[in-house]
Scaffold this motif. Structure first.
Motif, PDB file in Angstrom:
ATOM      1  N   LEU A 259       0.840  -1.200   0.000  1.00 25.56           N
ATOM      2  CA  LEU A 259       0.000   0.000   0.000  1.00 25.56           C
ATOM      3  C   LEU A 259       0.874   1.248   0.000  1.00 25.56           C
ATOM      4  N   CYS A 260       1.926   1.200  -0.792  1.00 25.86           N
ATOM      5  CA  CYS A 260       2.826   2.348  -1.012  1.00 25.86           C
ATOM      6  C   CYS A 260       3.472   2.837   0.286  1.00 25.86           C
ATOM      7  N   GLY A 261       3.924   1.894   1.108  1.00 28.84           N
ATOM      8  CA  GLY A 261       4.616   2.268   2.335  1.00 28.84           C
ATOM      9  C   GLY A 261       3.715   2.918   3.362  1.00 28.84           C
ATOM     10  N   MET A 262       2.487   2.428   3.462  1.00 30.94           N
ATOM     11  CA  MET A 262       1.526   3.007   4.410  1.00 30.94           C
ATOM     12  C   MET A 262       2.060   2.925   5.846  1.00 30.94           C
ATOM     13  N   PRO A 263       1.989   4.017   6.613  1.00 29.99           N
ATOM     14  CA  PRO A 263       2.433   3.981   8.016  1.00 29.99           C
ATOM     15  C   PRO A 263       1.569   3.026   8.843  1.00 29.99           C
ATOM     16  N   PHE A 264       2.163   2.439   9.865  1.00 28.92           N
ATOM     17  CA  PHE A 264       1.460   1.490  10.718  1.00 28.92           C
ATOM     18  C   PHE A 264       0.235   2.134  11.362  1.00 28.92           C
ATOM     19  N   VAL A 265       0.354   3.403  11.740  1.00 27.92           N
ATOM     20  CA  VAL A 265      -0.753   4.077  12.410  1.00 27.92           C
ATOM     21  C   VAL A 265      -1.965   4.200  11.484  1.00 27.92           C
ATOM     22  N   ASP A 266      -1.739   4.395  10.174  1.00 28.18           N
ATOM     23  CA  ASP A 266      -2.860   4.537   9.240  1.00 28.18           C
ATOM     24  C   ASP A 266      -3.503   3.196   8.910  1.00 28.18           C
ATOM     25  N   LEU A 267      -2.771   2.126   9.168  1.00 27.18           N
ATOM     26  CA  LEU A 267      -3.302   0.787   8.925  1.00 27.18           C
ATOM     27  C   LEU A 267      -4.421   0.455   9.908  1.00 27.18           C
ATOM     28  N   GLN A 268      -4.425   1.147  11.064  1.00 18.81           N
ATOM     29  CA  GLN A 268      -5.386   0.844  12.112  1.00 18.81           C
ATOM     30  C   GLN A 268      -6.832   1.152  11.720  1.00 18.81           C
ATOM     31  N   HIS A 269      -7.016   2.095  10.811  1.00 19.37           N
ATOM     32  CA  HIS A 269      -8.371   2.528  10.456  1.00 19.37           C
ATOM     33  C   HIS A 269      -8.754   2.074   9.057  1.00 19.37           C
ATOM     34  N   LEU A 270      -8.108   1.021   8.597  1.00 20.13           N
ATOM     35  CA  LEU A 270      -8.302   0.579   7.217  1.00 20.13           C
ATOM     36  C   LEU A 270      -9.279  -0.588   7.139  1.00 20.13           C
ATOM     37  N   ASP A 271     -10.178  -0.542   6.174  1.00 18.89           N
ATOM     38  CA  ASP A 271     -11.041  -1.690   5.866  1.00 18.89           C
ATOM     39  C   ASP A 271     -11.447  -1.608   4.399  1.00 18.89           C
ATOM     40  N   VAL A 272     -12.120  -2.628   3.920  1.00 15.94           N
ATOM     41  CA  VAL A 272     -12.477  -2.671   2.491  1.00 15.94           C
ATOM     42  C   VAL A 272     -13.427  -1.542   2.109  1.00 15.94           C
TER      43      VAL A 272
ATOM     44  N   PHE B 151       9.380  -0.542   5.964  1.00 11.95           N
ATOM     45  CA  PHE B 151       8.630  -0.811   4.733  1.00 11.95           C
ATOM     46  C   PHE B 151       8.251   0.483   4.014  1.00 11.95           C
ATOM     47  N   ARG B 152       8.080   1.533   4.766  1.00 16.77           N
ATOM     48  CA  ARG B 152       7.821   2.852   4.172  1.00 16.77           C
ATOM     49  C   ARG B 152       9.078   3.353   3.453  1.00 16.77           C
ATOM     50  N   HIS B 153      10.201   3.282   4.136  1.00 20.63           N
ATOM     51  CA  HIS B 153      11.465   3.710   3.538  1.00 20.63           C
ATOM     52  C   HIS B 153      11.853   2.793   2.374  1.00 20.63           C
ATOM     53  N   SER B 154      11.593   1.492   2.520  1.00 23.06           N
ATOM     54  CA  SER B 154      11.933   0.546   1.452  1.00 23.06           C
ATOM     55  C   SER B 154      11.114   0.826   0.201  1.00 23.06           C
ATOM     56  N   TRP B 155       9.818   1.095   0.382  1.00 28.12           N
ATOM     57  CA  TRP B 155       8.973   1.380  -0.783  1.00 28.12           C
ATOM     58  C   TRP B 155       9.472   2.631  -1.500  1.00 28.12           C
ATOM     59  N   ALA B 156       9.761   3.683  -0.734  1.00 27.64           N
ATOM     60  CA  ALA B 156      10.217   4.936  -1.340  1.00 27.64           C
ATOM     61  C   ALA B 156      11.551   4.749  -2.059  1.00 27.64           C
ATOM     62  N   THR B 157      12.489   4.052  -1.407  1.00 24.40           N
ATOM     63  CA  THR B 157      13.811   3.849  -1.995  1.00 24.40           C
ATOM     64  C   THR B 157      13.740   2.994  -3.250  1.00 24.40           C
ATOM     65  N   ASN B 158      12.960   1.915  -3.205  1.00 23.60           N
ATOM     66  CA  ASN B 158      12.847   1.039  -4.369  1.00 23.60           C
ATOM     67  C   ASN B 158      12.094   1.714  -5.510  1.00 23.60           C
ATOM     68  N   ALA B 159      11.136   2.571  -5.167  1.00 22.08           N
ATOM     69  CA  ALA B 159      10.435   3.327  -6.210  1.00 22.08           C
ATOM     70  C   ALA B 159      11.419   4.232  -6.939  1.00 22.08           C
ATOM     71  N   LEU B 160      12.304   4.875  -6.196  1.00 19.05           N
ATOM     72  CA  LEU B 160      13.315   5.734  -6.810  1.00 19.05           C
ATOM     73  C   LEU B 160      14.246   4.917  -7.700  1.00 19.05           C
ATOM     74  N   ARG B 161      14.625   3.729  -7.232  1.00 16.82           N
ATOM     75  CA  ARG B 161      15.535   2.879  -8.004  1.00 16.82           C
ATOM     76  C   ARG B 161      14.884   2.394  -9.304  1.00 16.82           C
ATOM     77  N   HIS B 162      13.559   2.368  -9.322  1.00 14.00           N
ATOM     78  CA  HIS B 162      12.851   2.002 -10.551  1.00 14.00           C
ATOM     79  C   HIS B 162      12.437   3.252 -11.332  1.00 14.00           C
ATOM     80  N   HIS B 163      13.102   4.368 -10.995  1.00 17.17           N
ATOM     81  CA  HIS B 163      12.972   5.621 -11.745  1.00 17.17           C
ATOM     82  C   HIS B 163      11.568   6.224 -11.683  1.00 17.17           C
ATOM     83  N   VAL B 164      10.874   5.982 -10.568  1.00 19.15           N
ATOM     84  CA  VAL B 164       9.587   6.652 -10.343  1.00 19.15           C
ATOM     85  C   VAL B 164       9.893   8.103  -9.956  1.00 19.15           C
TER      86      VAL B 164
END
Length: 292
Positions: A144-157, A236-249
């Motif tokens: 979910l694009c490196g969603m913070p853990f705190v924002d995961l708490q209020h997530l549902d379908v 996972f937030r930092h990993s998503w951002a870093t890997n997105a940059l490495r894929h030239h996003v």
């Protein structure tokens, strides 16, 4: 009764709690407690906050294996409290009081996993049902694009409308829209993460307890998969951002996906490319100079 730095800090903490700023209140308390420990457990007087004492405190924190980002956090909290005391007429203004201690961001601190280690962490086989649940949550945060853990708490379908997940970041209120497929919708339904009312102290403490358990679970999962790099909920937030940059996003797209209101915040997450990658890029760019 003479107002001490310790007493004034508690007053600030009480005001922050009454306004619902529990995270900042917690950091104020941690910083003051740490500085008091440095002083030998004494009550902190305003006269204890000197450039010389702060420099010794910085060395103490580094010697006791605290990261530079922790050093910066504690120093910035102490500075904020002291500045409030100056405004209240309880402490004297001292020019460049915190000038010689670290209050910045340690950009060399590795927070992201490279793609092979990330793949192993998110897909490696584990037997423990508890670690499988930890792995499931980590997968959701990354996908979910490196969603913070705190924002995961209020997530549902129900947060998904016409194939787009819409949510507002708890920290900044920034709106984030992420296209999701059926696989990710299924992942969201499997999470079953409890929701807490973070506007109350009870809810905040319950959330902090859950976060500590999750981070402890991440450490156990890393150990089970023989991954020696430190892993936390931020990874996972930092990993998503870093890997997105490495894929030239483009950085602007990364910033929007992370829910940052300022692109400079995004740049803090991005460590950039290593020398090998820069060398490959340079060869491509200079290829136009080759004789045909």
């Amino acid at each position: 009764m003479k107002v001490t730095f310790s007493l004034f800090t508690q007053t600030c903490i009480d005001k922050l709690k009454s306004s619902g700023s529990f995270s900042t209140a917690h950091l104020y308390g941690c910083a003051a407690s740490s500085f008091s420990e440095f002083l030998g457990g004494h009550v902190i007087m305003f006269s204890d906050i000197t450039p010389q004492a702060l420099k010794l405190y910085e060395k103490y924190l580094i010697r006791t294996s605290h990261s530079y980002n922790t050093v910066s956090t504690y120093m910035r909290m102490l500075r904020a409290i002291y500045n409030k005391a100056v405004m209240a007429g309880l402490a004297k203004y001292v020019f460049n009081l915190f000038h010689d201690v670290f209050t910045g961001i340690d950009r060399n601190h590795k927070k992201a996993l490279d793609e092979p280690k990330l793949r192993e962490f998110l897909t490696g086989e584990v037997e423990s049902p508890i670690l499988k649940k930890v792995q499931l949550v980590a997968n959701a945060m990354y996908k979910l694009c490196g969603m913070p853990f705190v924002d995961l708490q209020h997530l549902d379908v129900n947060s998904v409308v016409d194939g787009v997940l819409k949510y507002n970041r708890h920290k900044t209120g920034t709106s984030v829209n992420i296209p999701v497929n059926k696989e990710i919708c299924k992942l969201i339904t499997q999470l079953c993460v409890p929701s807490f009312d973070l506007s109350t102290e009870t809810g905040y403490k319950s959330y902090q307890s859950l976060l500590r358990k999750f981070n402890a679970g991440l450490k156990r999962l890393a150990k089970a998969l023989n991954i020696t790099i430190h892993v936390s909920s931020y990874t996972f937030r930092h990993s998503w951002a870093t890997n997105a940059l490495r894929h030239h996003v483009p950085v602007e797209v990364i910033s929007s996906a992370l829910g940052h209101s300022d692109i400079r915040t995004t740049q803090i997450y991005l460590k950039g490319f290593d020398a090998r990658e820069i060398g490959i890029a340079n060869k491509k760019v200079c290829k136009c100079l080759s004789v045909k």
